[in-house]
Design a protein around this motif. Sequence first.
Motif, PDB file in Angstrom:
ATOM      1  N   ARG A   1       0.823  -1.209   0.000  1.00  8.55           N
ATOM      2  CA  ARG A   1       0.000   0.000   0.000  1.00  8.55           C
ATOM      3  C   ARG A   1       0.858   1.259   0.000  1.00  8.55           C
ATOM      4  N   ALA A   2       2.023   1.213   0.596  1.00  4.54           N
ATOM      5  CA  ALA A   2       2.914   2.375   0.555  1.00  4.54           C
ATOM      6  C   ALA A   2       3.407   2.607  -0.868  1.00  4.54           C
ATOM      7  N   THR A   3       3.709   1.524  -1.586  1.00  6.72           N
ATOM      8  CA  THR A   3       4.145   1.653  -2.979  1.00  6.72           C
ATOM      9  C   THR A   3       3.020   2.202  -3.843  1.00  6.72           C
ATOM     10  N   PHE A   4       1.816   1.675  -3.621  1.00  6.77           N
ATOM     11  CA  PHE A   4       0.648   2.171  -4.361  1.00  6.77           C
ATOM     12  C   PHE A   4       0.446   3.663  -4.117  1.00  6.77           C
ATOM     13  N   ALA A   5       0.496   4.073  -2.852  1.00  9.00           N
ATOM     14  CA  ALA A   5       0.264   5.473  -2.515  1.00  9.00           C
ATOM     15  C   ALA A   5       1.364   6.371  -3.073  1.00  9.00           C
ATOM     16  N   ALA A   6       2.612   5.905  -3.013  1.00  9.51           N
ATOM     17  CA  ALA A   6       3.726   6.711  -3.534  1.00  9.51           C
ATOM     18  C   ALA A   6       3.556   6.963  -5.023  1.00  9.51           C
ATOM     19  N   ASN A   7       3.148   5.945  -5.770  1.00  5.69           N
ATOM     20  CA  ASN A   7       2.920   6.114  -7.206  1.00  5.69           C
ATOM     21  C   ASN A   7       1.778   7.074  -7.469  1.00  5.69           C
ATOM     22  N   LEU A   8       0.702   6.925  -6.706  1.00  2.00           N
ATOM     23  CA  LEU A   8      -0.464   7.778  -6.923  1.00  2.00           C
ATOM     24  C   LEU A   8      -0.111   9.244  -6.679  1.00  2.00           C
TER      25      LEU A   8
END
Length: 637
Positions: free
Chosen positions: A534-541
Motif C-alpha cells: 500500500r505504501a508503494t501504491f500510494a507513492a505512485n499515486l
Amino acid sequence: MTQAGTPGDTSAQAGAEREAPDELTLAAEFPAPTKAQWRELVAGVLGKSGALPEGFDGDPETLLASKTYDGIEIQPLYTSDDAASPAGYPGLPPFTRGARPEGLVGTGWDVRVRHAGADPAQLNKAVLADLEGGATSVWLRVGGGALPVGSLADALNEVYLELAPVVLEPGEEYEAAATALLEVFSDREIPASAVTGNIGADPIGLRAATGAAHDLAPAAELAARLSSRYPGLRALVADGLPFHEAGGSDAQELGATIAAGVAYLRALTEAGLGVDEAAARLEFRLAATADQFLTIAKFRAARRLWARVLEVSGVSGAAAPGMRQHAVTSPAMLTRRDPWVNMLRTCVAAFGAGVGGADAVTVLPFDSALGQPDGFARRIARNTSAILLEESKLAEVIDPAGGSWYVENLTDSLAAAAWREFTGIERAGGIESVLDSGKLAGELAATAEARRKRIATRKDPITGVSEFPMLEEKTVTRPAEAPAPSNPDGLPKLRYAADYEALRDRSDAHLAEHGARPKIFLATLGPVAAHTARATFAANLFGAGGIEPVNPGATETVDDVVKAYSDSGATAACLCGSDRSYGEQAAETAAALRDAGAETVLLAGKPGEYEAVAGYVFTGCDALAVLTSTLETLGVK
C-alpha cells in the motif's frame, strides 16, 4: 557390409519413412487438456488472489474478460471453437490479409518521416539525415506557418525524388503546393510517369480541424487533372487522425475515415474519374497505438471495409484496388513527462501497424509532444522501423497474425463495429453533415470522456505519468512547432496524459517558487511486509500529481510515526498498512497526526471501512480528483 539401421542400409531407411507419421503432434506425450480443466485452474488462481467473489459459480473467464471502447469483449482464451469467418487471401478482395499477394516481403513498409519545420535550410539538413539513415519517403507540412510553399525546392535540395516519394500536408494551400512540387519534378527532369507521392489535399480534415466548410470539388478536380499525366501521384488523403485525436475509439476512427473516403470517391467521380481510378487517387491515414492487437486488427479491418465500399460501388474482383494505408504512431498517446517511454509506445505501435499490413509507417519521434523533435529523437524513430524490418524480419512473413483465433475474431468484431459507425454517418447525410451538425463531435466527446474516467482511475495506466512517475526527471524542452490549423468550432486535439501533466506543472511552479515540492507523509503502520504494497501504491499515486511522498520506513509506535511526520516537513499524511494494522492503529494514528498539524489525513485501503478515520485512496479511485483536492489542501495553485 552394413548393419541394419546404419546410414548405408537403404531398406531400413525406407521402412522408417513408411512408418513416419503424417502429422507431428508436439504434445503427443501429454494428456489433452480440456477447457473445464483450464477453468478449474483459473478459478484456483483467482481464489488465492482474492479476485473470485464469494459464492461465485459462473465461468471464471467472465471475470477476466474486458471490453474495448467500442464494446468489443476480449476473452482471456480463444480456441478453435472461436474460429472466425474466412479472411481470404493476400492480394485479393476483401484484402483483409493484405493489399498485395506478396505482402511486404522483400520491400518492407515505406519508412515515412514527418517534418514540420519552417526553415528550409534546417529542414533540408534534417530530411537528408533521415534519408541517409534509412527513411524511404518524406512527409512535409507546408504552408500555415510551417515550410513556405515557395521554399519547397530548397527543402528538397539534393533529395533523390525518384527514390524518395514526397507526401505533403498542405492545409488550404494544396493547389499552390501541388504546383510547387510538380515544378521541382520538372526542374529535375523527372518523367511524369516516374513521379510518386501525394499532394495531400484533405478538405474534410480541414473541416474537422477548423469547423469551417471546405469545398471538396477543387481538390477533386485537381486530382482528376493530375491523374492521366501523373499515374503514380496521389492527390487526396482520407485522414483518420483528427477523429482519433478528438478521443475517438478505433471503430469511430475507422467509420469516419471510411466515410471521408466515400465522400472523396463521390467528388472524384463527379470530376470525371471512374470509381477504380478515383480509388487509386486516395491514401488513408490511420493511428497506430500501443494496444498491439487492436492496431493489428484495425489495419486488417480497414482494408475489408474499403473493399466492401468498392464492391458496392461496382468495382470488385481483380480490378479492385486495395486500400493504400499510412500508419502514424498515435500523437494522443505521447507524453511530455518522461518522454523516453514514448520510444516503447511507438515501437509497439509500429509493430502493430507492420503486422497489420500498413503500406507506410511513420514513427513519431519520442519528443514530438514537446515541440520540434531533435536529431537524436529522429534517429531513434527511423531506427525503430529499421530494427523491426532488418533485425526482426517482421515483413518477411505475409500477414503474420493471420489465422490467430484472437486476431481474426478481433478483426471481425472491429470491422462490424466500424461498419455500423460508417453506415450511421451515411444515414445522417455523410461525413460533412455530421461534422457540421456536431453529431460526430458529440459521439467522439462521449468516448473521450469514458477514456478520461478510465485514465483518472488508472484503469488505463500511462507509464511514467499516472504509473511509476519520476519526480526527479529533468525537464525536456524543444522549440515550438507551428500550430496546425484549428478553431474552437473544430474537433479538439487531446493527449491522454494531459490532465496528470497539468498537475505536475502546478507542482513544478510550486517548486520554482518555494524551493520544494508539495509533500505527503506516508505513515507506515506495522511491519514492512504489511505496509509495503500500500505504501508503494500510494507513492505512485501521489507522485503522479507531483506530490512528493515521504516514506520513513518501518515505524513501531504511534509516537514514532508522529516524530517522523514532524521531521518530514509535510503538512498532509496518508496511512499505509494492512487491514489488521488499521484496525489496531488507524484511529489513534490519524488523531495524533492531526494533533501534530496534518491538514489532511488519507488512508490507502478499501473504501467504507474507516469512514470516521480518514479519506480514502484505493485501487480504482478517481486519482485525478484525489490529487487535485490534495494539492488544493496543500496550498498549491
